[in-house]
Design a protein around this motif. Sequence first.
Motif, PDB file in Angstrom:
ATOM      1  N   SER A  68       0.824  -1.222   0.000  1.00 49.31           N
ATOM      2  CA  SER A  68       0.000   0.000   0.000  1.00 49.31           C
ATOM      3  C   SER A  68       0.856   1.271   0.000  1.00 49.31           C
ATOM      4  CB  SER A  68      -0.929   0.010   1.214  1.00 49.31           C
ATOM      5  OG  SER A  68      -0.139   0.050   2.389  1.00 49.31           O
ATOM      6  N   LYS A  69       2.129   1.148   0.401  1.00 44.10           N
ATOM      7  CA  LYS A  69       3.016   2.321   0.448  1.00 44.10           C
ATOM      8  C   LYS A  69       3.939   2.380  -0.777  1.00 44.10           C
ATOM      9  CE  LYS A  69       1.967   3.596   4.723  1.00 44.10           C
ATOM     10  NZ  LYS A  69       2.345   2.809   5.896  1.00 44.10           N
ATOM     11  N   LEU A  70       3.805   1.363  -1.625  1.00 43.62           N
ATOM     12  CA  LEU A  70       4.791   1.225  -2.703  1.00 43.62           C
ATOM     13  C   LEU A  70       4.798   2.414  -3.665  1.00 43.62           C
ATOM     14  CD1 LEU A  70       6.936  -0.373  -4.213  1.00 43.62           C
ATOM     15  CD2 LEU A  70       5.119  -1.648  -5.368  1.00 43.62           C
ATOM     16  N   ASN A  71       3.624   2.869  -4.084  1.00 43.61           N
ATOM     17  CA  ASN A  71       3.622   3.930  -5.086  1.00 43.61           C
ATOM     18  C   ASN A  71       4.221   5.236  -4.553  1.00 43.61           C
ATOM     19  OD1 ASN A  71       3.211   4.574  -7.816  1.00 43.61           O
ATOM     20  ND2 ASN A  71       1.504   5.876  -7.205  1.00 43.61           N
ATOM     21  N   ASP A  72       3.881   5.587  -3.306  1.00 44.42           N
ATOM     22  CA  ASP A  72       4.468   6.794  -2.711  1.00 44.42           C
ATOM     23  C   ASP A  72       5.983   6.676  -2.608  1.00 44.42           C
ATOM     24  OD1 ASP A  72       2.126   8.044  -2.440  1.00 44.42           O
ATOM     25  OD2 ASP A  72       1.897   7.683  -0.271  1.00 44.42           O
ATOM     26  N   PHE A  73       6.424   5.505  -2.193  1.00 45.59           N
ATOM     27  CA  PHE A  73       7.856   5.228  -2.068  1.00 45.59           C
ATOM     28  C   PHE A  73       8.532   5.355  -3.437  1.00 45.59           C
ATOM     29  CE2 PHE A  73      11.062   1.741  -2.426  1.00 45.59           C
ATOM     30  CZ  PHE A  73      12.054   2.300  -1.635  1.00 45.59           C
ATOM     31  N   ARG A  74       7.928   4.746  -4.459  1.00 40.50           N
ATOM     32  CA  ARG A  74       8.488   4.782  -5.814  1.00 40.50           C
ATOM     33  C   ARG A  74       8.604   6.234  -6.303  1.00 40.50           C
ATOM     34  NH1 ARG A  74       6.684   5.156 -10.907  1.00 40.50           N
ATOM     35  NH2 ARG A  74       4.555   5.485 -10.190  1.00 40.50           N
ATOM     36  N   LEU A  75       7.563   7.021  -6.056  1.00 41.95           N
ATOM     37  CA  LEU A  75       7.600   8.422  -6.508  1.00 41.95           C
ATOM     38  C   LEU A  75       8.699   9.204  -5.793  1.00 41.95           C
ATOM     39  CD1 LEU A  75       3.774   9.134  -6.853  1.00 41.95           C
ATOM     40  CD2 LEU A  75       5.450   8.887  -8.702  1.00 41.95           C
ATOM     41  N   LYS A  76       8.853   8.949  -4.498  1.00 41.73           N
ATOM     42  CA  LYS A  76       9.908   9.615  -3.735  1.00 41.73           C
ATOM     43  C   LYS A  76      11.282   9.289  -4.321  1.00 41.73           C
ATOM     44  CE  LYS A  76       8.869  10.325   1.115  1.00 41.73           C
ATOM     45  NZ  LYS A  76       8.919   9.673   2.428  1.00 41.73           N
ATOM     46  N   VAL A  77      11.491   8.000  -4.620  1.00 42.68           N
ATOM     47  CA  VAL A  77      12.803   7.576  -5.132  1.00 42.68           C
ATOM     48  C   VAL A  77      13.070   8.209  -6.495  1.00 42.68           C
ATOM     49  CG1 VAL A  77      14.223   5.624  -5.859  1.00 42.68           C
ATOM     50  CG2 VAL A  77      12.763   5.415  -3.826  1.00 42.68           C
ATOM     51  N   ILE A  78      12.101   8.162  -7.393  1.00 40.80           N
ATOM     52  CA  ILE A  78      12.380   8.670  -8.737  1.00 40.80           C
ATOM     53  C   ILE A  78      12.481  10.197  -8.732  1.00 40.80           C
ATOM     54  CG2 ILE A  78       9.973   8.681  -9.620  1.00 40.80           C
ATOM     55  CD1 ILE A  78      13.234   7.764 -11.540  1.00 40.80           C
ATOM     56  N   GLN A  79      11.741  10.863  -7.838  1.00 39.76           N
ATOM     57  CA  GLN A  79      11.905  12.324  -7.727  1.00 39.76           C
ATOM     58  C   GLN A  79      13.300  12.662  -7.213  1.00 39.76           C
ATOM     59  OE1 GLN A  79       8.424  13.443  -5.460  1.00 39.76           O
ATOM     60  NE2 GLN A  79       7.155  13.278  -7.299  1.00 39.76           N
ATOM     61  N   GLY A  80      13.751  11.898  -6.227  1.00 33.84           N
ATOM     62  CA  GLY A  80      15.094  12.098  -5.677  1.00 33.84           C
ATOM     63  C   GLY A  80      16.164  11.902  -6.742  1.00 33.84           C
ATOM     64  N   LEU A  81      15.991  10.875  -7.573  1.00 35.88           N
ATOM     65  CA  LEU A  81      16.983  10.597  -8.622  1.00 35.88           C
ATOM     66  C   LEU A  81      16.944  11.671  -9.707  1.00 35.88           C
ATOM     67  CD1 LEU A  81      16.539   6.741  -8.908  1.00 35.88           C
ATOM     68  CD2 LEU A  81      18.646   7.914  -8.261  1.00 35.88           C
ATOM     69  N   ASN A  82      15.733  12.031 -10.143  1.00 36.02           N
ATOM     70  CA  ASN A  82      15.631  13.038 -11.209  1.00 36.02           C
ATOM     71  C   ASN A  82      16.159  14.402 -10.756  1.00 36.02           C
ATOM     72  OD1 ASN A  82      14.674  11.939 -13.770  1.00 36.02           O
ATOM     73  ND2 ASN A  82      12.796  11.381 -12.687  1.00 36.02           N
ATOM     74  N   ALA A  83      16.270  14.600  -9.430  1.00 31.54           N
ATOM     75  CA  ALA A  83      16.824  15.861  -8.922  1.00 31.54           C
ATOM     76  C   ALA A  83      18.354  15.873  -8.964  1.00 31.54           C
ATOM     77  CB  ALA A  83      16.337  16.100  -7.496  1.00 31.54           C
ATOM     78  N   LEU A  84      18.978  14.734  -9.205  1.00 35.85           N
ATOM     79  CA  LEU A  84      20.455  14.694  -9.282  1.00 35.85           C
ATOM     80  C   LEU A  84      20.889  15.130 -10.682  1.00 35.85           C
ATOM     81  CD1 LEU A  84      21.097  11.226  -7.533  1.00 35.85           C
ATOM     82  CD2 LEU A  84      21.206  13.515  -6.502  1.00 35.85           C
ATOM     83  N   PRO A  85      21.708  16.188 -10.783  1.00 30.33           N
ATOM     84  CA  PRO A  85      22.035  16.747 -12.103  1.00 30.33           C
ATOM     85  C   PRO A  85      22.709  15.747 -13.047  1.00 30.33           C
ATOM     86  CG  PRO A  85      23.007  18.085 -10.320  1.00 30.33           C
ATOM     87  CD  PRO A  85      22.339  16.916  -9.675  1.00 30.33           C
ATOM     88  N   GLU A  86      23.456  14.769 -12.503  1.00 28.52           N
ATOM     89  CA  GLU A  86      24.185  13.840 -13.394  1.00 28.52           C
ATOM     90  C   GLU A  86      23.322  12.711 -13.928  1.00 28.52           C
ATOM     91  OE1 GLU A  86      24.715  14.327 -10.151  1.00 28.52           O
ATOM     92  OE2 GLU A  86      26.826  14.219  -9.606  1.00 28.52           O
ATOM     93  N   PHE A  87      22.129  12.540 -13.362  1.00 26.74           N
ATOM     94  CA  PHE A  87      21.360  11.317 -13.607  1.00 26.74           C
ATOM     95  C   PHE A  87      21.142  11.042 -15.103  1.00 26.74           C
ATOM     96  CE2 PHE A  87      16.925   9.213 -13.016  1.00 26.74           C
ATOM     97  CZ  PHE A  87      17.475   7.950 -13.006  1.00 26.74           C
ATOM     98  N   ARG A  88      20.650  12.058 -15.844  1.00 32.86           N
ATOM     99  CA  ARG A  88      20.321  11.801 -17.253  1.00 32.86           C
ATOM    100  C   ARG A  88      21.575  11.563 -18.086  1.00 32.86           C
ATOM    101  NH1 ARG A  88      18.025  16.032 -19.398  1.00 32.86           N
ATOM    102  NH2 ARG A  88      16.788  15.060 -21.023  1.00 32.86           N
TER     103      ARG A  88
END
Length: 265
Positions: A68-88
Amino acid sequence: MVFTSDEDLAIANEYLNLGYIIRPNADKEAYKWIQQSTATVAADALNIERPTDNEKFLNEIHNLVEPSKLNDFRLKVIQGLNALPEFRLMYFRLAKPYLEAIVGNELAMQQRINLSIQMPNDTSSLLPVHADTWSGDSPFEVVVWLPLVNCFGTKAMYLLPPTESAKFSDEFSKRGGSSSESIFDSIKTEVKWLEVKSGQVLVFDQSLPHGNRLNEETETRWSMNCRFKGVFTPYGDKKPGEFFEPITLRPASRRGMSYELPKIS
Ligand SMILES: O=C(O)CCC(=O)C(=O)O
Ligand SMILES: [Fe+2]
């Protein structure tokens, strides 16, 4: 005369025949960076100590996150990653030579990379059979799909190869029925399950039917996906500036885009 190198030709033929290629990550450091950053961002999101074995931590995340917490967790992780300038840039480096062989060297890249997390026996994050083009993507787009753990069996995704897919499209009104389940039923003996290991990368044609099923393995699947296309190829609903960003424009194109004829008064 053939103007393409043997290696690029092999990739091109494989992609045209199968609808995908699977290759070692073109940049091992970039992969390590992405896997490590994902595990770190995930541990921080859970307020727990950062893991020593990243892959084991990711494979076993179902012991730490409730469905039940998976989607919120997933969004947090991908938002955190997309905020890292080197990611892309790291993501691009993994697949650069393969993209150059399949798409070209003037590329547009999706602005935000997507993350899938599929825990064993979890029904909440399944992607029923679809082609991205059915919902408005351009057929000129390819997907770079990156597993952060070994993906095999029902932990993997499936794809309908080009020949079967052409037949499916011809017979769509007879075959499909109206639900995704009946569409899947009509192709399930023809789809190919794509085993992709941690350390490899998959590039596939998103205009071919694909999706996933319930993960019946004992480990959690973590995978990322991101679309690339030639900057000057036709766009679908996903437009440059909003969804896509040019990443490797060459000087002649930059000059051409801003060229103006002498003004006649
Ligand atoms: O990861 C999957 O199982 C499907 C991914 C997908 O549909 C896509 O990247 O277009
Ligand atoms: Fe898709």
